[in-house]
Design an enzyme around this catalytic site. Structure first.
Site, mmCIF file in Angstrom:
data_model
loop_
_atom_site.group_PDB
_atom_site.id
_atom_site.type_symbol
_atom_site.label_atom_id
_atom_site.label_comp_id
_atom_site.label_asym_id
_atom_site.label_seq_id
_atom_site.Cartn_x
_atom_site.Cartn_y
_atom_site.Cartn_z
ATOM 1 N N SER A 1 0.869 -1.176 0.017
ATOM 2 C CA SER A 1 -0.152 0.124 -0.083
ATOM 3 C C SER A 1 0.980 1.225 -0.001
ATOM 4 O O SER A 1 1.713 1.572 -0.836
ATOM 5 C CB SER A 1 -1.018 -0.020 1.061
ATOM 6 O OG SER A 1 -2.030 0.901 1.045
ATOM 7 N N HIS B 1 -7.984 -5.197 -0.664
ATOM 8 C CA HIS B 1 -6.435 -4.306 -0.458
ATOM 9 C C HIS B 1 -5.822 -5.147 0.150
ATOM 10 O O HIS B 1 -4.577 -5.025 0.104
ATOM 11 C CB HIS B 1 -6.985 -3.269 0.286
ATOM 12 C CG HIS B 1 -5.652 -2.082 0.342
ATOM 13 N ND1 HIS B 1 -5.204 -1.828 -0.528
ATOM 14 C CD2 HIS B 1 -5.258 -1.768 1.489
ATOM 15 C CE1 HIS B 1 -4.070 -1.019 -0.428
ATOM 16 N NE2 HIS B 1 -4.207 -0.743 0.909
#
Length: 704
Positions: free
Chosen positions: A563, A678
């Protein structure tokens, strides 16, 4: 069920945004890979599938892969791992559990007495695997919000494939059934809390397109039982150009579960937010600093952490303060705030929770954890420190509303996680569980070192290594870091790393670089926007320190991050490729010139800056990895990972990075999980697969 507010971690993860989306932030018409931004577009998906078909055999045909996968899956699905449990208002302990037979998971409950036996009798409440099979969906459980004081009625969030967008259904814990005709929110990025048994406070996309620039809701309405969504009554409205992940309701309740205040949290940008008290007469803005986070309510006191100085109240950034709720509800312009704790320069408030009578805090000092218990009376706040092991990480897993009990998780890199039942008032504690060792740590040692960054800042990092490691630069070493959103990297039991890496002769390091929260808001703020290069310089300093100490060498040093940490990996690849021979880039940001129009990118302008603002664009231009990729560089073969279902960062970043590397003629590996969100893993099997792929790659690059 009552779990502690996540404080600055929640702020880092949830606050976000920008004020406007200027025309300059539209897709670059000269970008040949802009089609990758269509998340499930035919060309983009064809690229992803072709890359999977090319890359996966290079890893899965490696003779080491099968054992790495088996070991990772055994750890992920072990039935003797610690059960994360929380106090529920009905007197039970509740838990969400996944194993080899229940890869999607079970929501279940037991009693404390049964749990103490070590072989609890569980009552299964919701079987997500069975639900997914019955409905033909790839359901991923995303949590539940239950109504105090008995926590019988719960709002269950279900994601199709792991997306942030969820479907919310009302569920009766006692009957184990979804309530026919109960509350139901179709798939969306909802923010929801209970007002009472027949009323919800909901922020959602009430009408098509009624979302912020980042794609999140900005209107809160009260939804009554049996009422159509179209008939819900509006109680708060932000603006379409608000920043962040949208407005959200905060229900402040006393220990008996009675609602004392309903507050609208309205992010203005990534870290600045207003708080508005919702009343029958309308919404009233509360006189709180824009950079502050409400942490809970105890004894009529609203608990608040500061991420900026509050001059009017003599508050300093990092402080925990308390305000009288009755005064906040009054017409007083500036109610008096009391200081609960001011951390030192080496300390950081990581978590705040409340029991029936106590405020409890996880406080870290030089990235090592402890717990303080505070008592409030007419004279103010007094604290005692709970007796816990030294040099560990600690998290408050759950806090009881009925008494002062806590469930704590403590661990170290080589110390298996231990679950404690503690009393915040008396200090008494008992061990509920200790996880069996997942790897042989007898020959390992943990050290904390300090590197000196380019501007002279001292940056700590942890190193886990073999006791007999030779200081000749020959040790394969994996360095992990994040460096953003005030999220701290604290010691945790390295089960998978230990089994898949340390046991096989590798060393492991975790860098506590700026941008994180290891030393409070100041550590985070030091790496924001125009100062972003400090984060990367800190990481390079730790890398160079590992090499200078002859722990490893560039040929044996690999790095990993996801991320925001994936962006860090991209910057490391393009700025200092000579330092590394392996780079694992997980669900990354990569195109920082175009990031504000990709996925939820506009949410993070407060962290990185706005590429439409010339001064900020100038800085972003210096590090945006996508634009910095170039021919003739000493790039190692990198491993890019993403997920089609990632509706937060968006797979376009990794796709475009891979396409550019391919165009430039570099060797690389790419894996896009078609599900997974995610986290890039929709279930435990996917998690094990991802980990096995990563450590096979690291073995090829650093051990061969």
């Amino acid at each position: 069920m009552r779990f502690p507010f996540l404080g600055k971690l929640a702020a880092g993860a949830m606050l976000s945004g920008m004020t406007t989306l200027p025309a300059a932030a539209l897709p670059d018409p000269n970008d040949p890979y802009v089609y990758m931004e269509e998340i499930e577009g035919a060309r983009a998906m064809a690229f992803a599938k072709a890359e999977n078909e090319r890359s996966l055999p290079q890893l899965q045909n490696d003779p080491r892969y099968a054992k790495l996968y088996d070991d990772a899956l055994a750890i992920a699905t072990a039935k003797d791992r610690i059960t994360v449990v929380g106090f529920a208002g009905d007197g039970t302990l509740r838990n969400f559990w996944q194993d080899a037979e229940h890869v999607r998971g079970l929501l279940r409950s037991t009693t404390l007495d049964s749990y103490r036996t070590g072989k609890p009798q569980w009552r299964n409440i919701l079987d997500v695997d069975a639900l997914a099979k019955a409905e033909g969906k790839n359901w991923v459980y995303k949590g539940s919000t239950c109504l105090p004081p008995d926590d019988r009625l719960c709002l269950i969030s279900l994601s199709d494939g792991g997306k942030d967008a969820v479907e919310v259904r009302e569920f009766d814990i006692q009957t184990g059934q979804f309530i026919k005709g109960g509350f139901l929110l179709p798939e969306g990025k909802h923010r929801v809390d209970w007002v009472d048994a027949d009323t919800l406070a909901v922020a959602t996309e009430w009408t098509k397109g009624e979302v912020t620039t980042s794609g999140y809701p900005y209107v809160i309405k009260l939804l009554k039982r049996g009422q159509a969504l179209a008939d819900a009554s509006e109680v708060f409205r932000g603006k379409a150009d608000d920043g962040g992940y949208g407005v959200s309701p905060i229900a402040l309740r006393d220990a008996d579960g009675k609602l004392q205040a309903l507050i609208a949290h309205r992010p203005l940008d990534t870290f600045n937010a207003e708080h508005h008290l919702i009343t029958e007469a309308g919404a009233k803005r509360l006189p709180l600093p824009l950079r502050s986070s409400i942490q809970g309510l105890l004894d009529g006191q609203v608990l608040l952490t500061l991420e900026e100085d509050w001059t009017a109240q003599s508050g300093k950034s990092g402080d925990l303060m308390a305000l009288n709720l009755a005064e906040l509800k009054s017409e007083a312009d500036e109610p008096k705030a009391a200081l609960v704790l001011r951390p030192t320069d080496s300390q950081s408030v990581e978590q705040v929770a409340t029991t029936r009578n106590r405020l409890v805090m996880a406080l870290y000092d030089n990235v090592k954890g402890g717990v303080l218990s505070f008592r409030h009376d007419d004279k103010g706040w007094t604290s005692t420190k709970l007796d816990l092991p030294a040099d560990i990480s600690v998290s408050i897993a759950s806090a009881s509303d009925h008494d002062d009990r806590l469930i704590l998780q403590v661990a170290g890199f080589l110390t298996p996680s231990t679950q404690l039942l503690a009393d915040a008032a008396s200090g008494a504690r008992e061990t509920l569980r200790t996880m069996p060792a997942r790897f042989d740590a007898s020959q390992q040692v943990v050290e904390q070192h300090w590197a000196i960054s380019k501007d002279g800042a001292k940056v700590p990092y942890f190193l886990v290594r073999s006791k007999d490691m030779k200081l000749d630069g020959s040790t394969p070493t994996l360095l992990y870091a994040y460096g953003g959103f005030q999220v701290s990297q604290t010691p945790g039991y390295a089960a998978t790393v230990g089994k898949l890496w340390l046991e096989r002769g590798g060393a492991y390091a975790v860098a506590n670089i700026r941008g994180g929260g290891e030393f409070g808001p100041r550590w985070h703020e030091a790496g924001l926007k125009l100062n972003r290069q400090r984060v990367y310089d800190d990481f390079f300093a730790v890398s160079e320190d590992l090499i200078a100490r002859k722990i490893t060498s560039p040929a044996k040093l690999g790095i990993m991050g996801g991320s925001n940490g994936g962006l860090l990996m991209g910057v490391a690849l393009t700025q200092r490729p000579e330092l590394y021979n392996a780079v694992v880039i997980q669900v990354p940001l990569f195109d920082m010139i175009g990031y504000t129009h990709i996925g939820a990118g506009a949410s993070w302008v407060g962290e990185y800056g706005d590429p439409a603002v010339p001064e900020e664009r100038k800085v972003i231009d210096t590090y945006s990895p996508y634009q910095k990729l170039a021919k003739g560089q000493p790039y190692p073969r990198v491993f890019l990972e993403t997920s089609t279902k990632d509706d937060r960062v968006h797979p376009a970043h990794a796709r475009k990075a891979a396409a550019r590397l391919k165009e430039l003629g570099y060797d690389y590996l790419y894996y896009e999980n078609i599900d997974g969100g995610h986290a890039a893993a929709a279930n435990l099997n996917e998690t094990a697969k991802r980990q096995a792929l990563e450590y096979t790659y690291l073995s090829q690059q650093l051990m061969d």
